[in-house]
Each structure stands twice: as structure tokens, then as C-alpha cells.
Design a protein around this motif. Structure first.
Motif, PDB file in Angstrom:
ATOM      1  N   LEU A  87     -26.497 -27.053  -3.256  1.00 15.59           N
ATOM      2  CA  LEU A  87     -25.855 -27.945  -3.131  1.00 15.59           C
ATOM      3  C   LEU A  87     -24.827 -27.858  -3.585  1.00 15.59           C
ATOM      4  O   LEU A  87     -23.706 -27.468  -3.135  1.00 15.59           O
ATOM      5  CB  LEU A  87     -26.566 -29.182  -3.202  1.00 15.59           C
ATOM      6  N   MET A  88     -24.701 -27.076  -4.681  1.00 14.97           N
ATOM      7  CA  MET A  88     -23.493 -26.725  -5.841  1.00 14.97           C
ATOM      8  C   MET A  88     -22.949 -25.766  -5.133  1.00 14.97           C
ATOM      9  O   MET A  88     -21.675 -25.393  -5.292  1.00 14.97           O
ATOM     10  CB  MET A  88     -23.918 -26.508  -6.849  1.00 14.97           C
ATOM     11  N   SER A  89     -23.450 -24.627  -4.912  1.00 17.86           N
ATOM     12  CA  SER A  89     -22.968 -23.598  -4.369  1.00 17.86           C
ATOM     13  C   SER A  89     -21.615 -23.847  -3.447  1.00 17.86           C
ATOM     14  O   SER A  89     -20.887 -23.310  -2.680  1.00 17.86           O
ATOM     15  CB  SER A  89     -24.151 -22.131  -3.864  1.00 17.86           C
ATOM     16  N   ILE A  90     -22.643 -24.210  -2.490  1.00 17.51           N
ATOM     17  CA  ILE A  90     -21.873 -24.901  -1.478  1.00 17.51           C
ATOM     18  C   ILE A  90     -20.753 -25.366  -1.427  1.00 17.51           C
ATOM     19  O   ILE A  90     -19.449 -25.336  -0.835  1.00 17.51           O
ATOM     20  CB  ILE A  90     -23.122 -25.427  -0.477  1.00 17.51           C
ATOM     21  N   SER A  91     -20.922 -26.749  -2.187  1.00 13.54           N
ATOM     22  CA  SER A  91     -20.010 -27.214  -3.044  1.00 13.54           C
ATOM     23  C   SER A  91     -18.356 -26.532  -3.540  1.00 13.54           C
ATOM     24  O   SER A  91     -17.693 -26.510  -2.299  1.00 13.54           O
ATOM     25  CB  SER A  91     -20.309 -28.601  -3.468  1.00 13.54           C
ATOM     26  N   THR A  92     -19.332 -25.688  -4.229  1.00 17.34           N
ATOM     27  CA  THR A  92     -17.881 -24.802  -4.509  1.00 17.34           C
ATOM     28  C   THR A  92     -17.281 -23.584  -4.237  1.00 17.34           C
ATOM     29  O   THR A  92     -16.416 -23.672  -3.950  1.00 17.34           O
ATOM     30  CB  THR A  92     -18.636 -24.013  -5.684  1.00 17.34           C
ATOM     31  N   ILE A  93     -18.519 -23.279  -2.894  1.00 18.90           N
ATOM     32  CA  ILE A  93     -17.252 -22.590  -2.038  1.00 18.90           C
ATOM     33  C   ILE A  93     -16.479 -22.990  -1.019  1.00 18.90           C
ATOM     34  O   ILE A  93     -15.456 -22.342  -0.319  1.00 18.90           O
ATOM     35  CB  ILE A  93     -18.872 -21.380  -1.018  1.00 18.90           C
ATOM     36  N   ILE A  94     -17.195 -24.492  -0.037  1.00 16.86           N
ATOM     37  CA  ILE A  94     -15.878 -25.198   0.818  1.00 16.86           C
ATOM     38  C   ILE A  94     -14.863 -25.642  -0.471  1.00 16.86           C
ATOM     39  O   ILE A  94     -13.443 -25.211   0.542  1.00 16.86           O
ATOM     40  CB  ILE A  94     -16.386 -25.759   0.837  1.00 16.86           C
TER      41      ILE A  94
END
Length: 311
Positions: free
Chosen positions: A241-248
Motif C-alpha cells: 500500500l505504501m509503495s503503490i502510493s509513493t510510486i503514484i
């Protein structure tokens, strides 16, 4: 001069903790008062400043610490961590057993606080070493390296979480960079270091040791534990969840979308939100789905908090 005073304060802190064995929290408060006085802070503002720093730090980390500890405990108590470790060890085989321990410990280390992961994995390492007639250190050093790397570099573990908060860093970015740094660190400090250590101190790798000091261990039959896929998903869910948010967020800045385009993604990827969603998922995957009474699930959550109180 202020930097010199702070440096002396840090040295004093280390002396109190390591030399005089004073409780870490108490040492920090004592040194805070001493440094405040040495810096010439008005007497009326010292306590207010310390309280403000304490409250600000707790406000940032309390949710992440608390929810992270609960998530890790649920995965451990349900046998999810045991399933991850044993499945990877069986898949990698005897020749690559060291790498199996590294991968398993890394995944387990992301979800579990260091001391929980260590107590959970040591019996597994001992039993595998005995079964394969391998050195305990041959497997134990890579395990410890993986657990320590995740503990040192990856949120929601205490160190990186606090540091990110103090510097105002994005925890998602800290997580991504932490993984990039942690992987080579584990390889060097684990399998590669073990090869060198064997040549320098070969006698150490002949020791058998025992785990009596850990007390009675809770053991589960593998068939009683959750599936491998659901265990990995539950453990890695906050990271996803944190990685997806950061990448987006990074893509948005480079493409030039409006700030409110991905607000819902930012909310879900916020560390506190991500940990809460992951914990609710764990209630289901590690508890309800396996017909474990909700009271027992909540007992696991309650017991986990005692480990982070003084932290």
C-alpha cells in the motif's frame, strides 16, 4: 558551540545507557534537561520544549508502532511466519538452504519487530540445522542479518519510522530506498560474511548451542497454519500500500497531474492508514477465516502492546 554541546549531550546519553545502565527513556529526559540548560534556554521554556518534542514524536509514531506490533503478533501467533519460513526452506532445498533462510527472514522481518522475529525463527533455524547437519551459525548469521536490516531500514520499525518523522521525510520513500539499501546489506552481512567468518574462526561453526533460555516454544503443525500466499500477502500488505502510493505520487509529480487527482490513493498509502487496513485484513486472514475466536485475536493484539510500551 551549540553543535559541541549537542555532541557532548549525545556522549553523555551513551554513557548513561551503556555505562551506567540507566533506562533509555529516563536517560533521554535527563540529557534533554542538561542540554537545554547548557544551550542557555530560558528556564520557563525547558519543560514546555521537552513536552512538545515528546508529544510531537509520539503523535507521529504511536499509531504506526501500535498497529505494526499488532499486525506482527497476529501473523506470528497464527503461524503465518512459520508457514513462510518452512515453505521457502522446503522450496529452496538443501543446497540453497542459506538463501531460503535469508528470504524467509527478510519477509518475516518486514512484518515482525526484531525481537519477535528472532524468538520465532531461532527454533526453526536450530531444527533445520540439526536435520541437515549444518552449522547453526551458517544459518543463524544470515537470519540475524536479514532481521536486523529490516529493523534498521524499513518502516514500520521504530528507528526508520522515528527518523522519517523527525526529518519530515515521506515514509513511503524511506521504505523504497530502505529496501534498495537493505537487500545488498543482507547479502554482504549474511551469506558472504559467513563464508569469510568460517575461514577466520572455523571452530565457532562447530558449536551446537541450545535454545533453553528461550523457554517453551509454541509449535504448530504446518497444516494448522495459514497458506503461504495469504501469509505473505498479509505480511507485505502495508509495504504494498505504501509503495503503490509513493510510486503514484512520484509519477504524478513528473507527469504534472493536479494534487487532488490521487487523494484517495494518498490516504490509503498513508503509513497509519496502510497499517490499519493491513491489521483489519489480518483479523480476517489470520483469525476469522481460520475459525479463531475474535477474543483470542484481540488477546494477541493486547499482548503485542506490552512490547512497545517502553519503546
Amino acid at each position: 558551540m551549540p553543535l559541541l554541546i549537542v555532541a557532548i549531550g549525545i556522549i553523555l546519553l551513551l554513557i548513561l545507557i551503556t555505562g551506567f545502565k540507566v533506562n533509555t527513556f529516563v536517560s533521554l529526559i535527563i540529557v534533554s534537561f542538561i542540554v537545554s540548560l547548557a544551550l542557555g534556554m530560558p528556564l520557563g521554556k525547558i519543560v514546555t520544549s521537552i513536552e512538545g518534542g515528546l508529544g510531537g514524536t509520539l503523535g507521529h509514531i504511536a499509531l504506526i508502532f501500535g498497529l505494526g506490533a499488532m499486525l506482527g503478533r497476529l501473523i506470528a501467533d497464527a503461524g503465518g511466519a512459520q508457514r513462510i519460513a518452512m515453505t521457502l526452506i522446503n522450496k529452496f532445498g538443501k543446497k540453497r538452504i542459506q538463501w531460503a533462510v535469508v528470504v524467509a527472514s527478510f519477509i518475516v522481518g518486514i512484518a515482525l519487530f526484531f525481537e519477535v522475529g528472532l524468538v520465532l525463527l531461532i527454533p526453526i533455524v536450530f531444527s533445520i540445522a540439526k536435520e541437515l547437519r549444518a552449522s547453526i551459525l551458517h544459518l543463524g548469521i544470515p537470519m540475524a542479518a536479514a532481521l536486523l536490516a529490516t529493523h534498521s531500514f524499513l518502516p514500520p520499525h521504530p528507528g526508520p519510522t522515528v527518523i522519517a518523522g523527525e526529518y519530515g521525510a515521506d515514509i513511503g520513500l524511506v521504505l523504497l530506498y530502505g529496501i534498495i539499501v537493505a537487500i545488498p546489506t543482507v547479502i554482504i552481512a549474511g551469506p558472504l560474511y559467513t563464508k569469510i567468518a568460517k575461514k577466520i574462526v572455523p571452530v565457532a561453526f562447530n558449536k551446537t548451542g541450545n535454545i533453553a533460555s528461550l523457554g517453551e516454544q509454541k509449535t504448530l503443525q504446518l497444516k494448522e497454519t495459514p497458506g503461504f500466499g495469504i501469509s505473505v500477502l498479509t505480511a507485505m500488505f502495508p509495504v504494498l500500500l505504501m509503495s503503490i502510493s509513493t510510486i503514484i505520487d512520484m509519477i504524478q509529480k513528473s507527469v504534472g497531474f493536479k494534487d487532488n487527482t490521487f487523494e484517495i490513493v494518498r490516504l490509503i498509502g498513508n503509513p497509519s492508514t496502510a497499517m490499519l487496513i493491513s491489521l483489519v485484513l489480518a483479523f480476517f486472514t489470520m483469525g476469522i477465516q481460520r475459525n479463531i475466536p475474535i477474543k483470542e485475536v484481540m488477546n494477541s493484539c493486547t499482548s503485542s502492546i506490552t512490547a512497545i510500551g517502553m519503546m
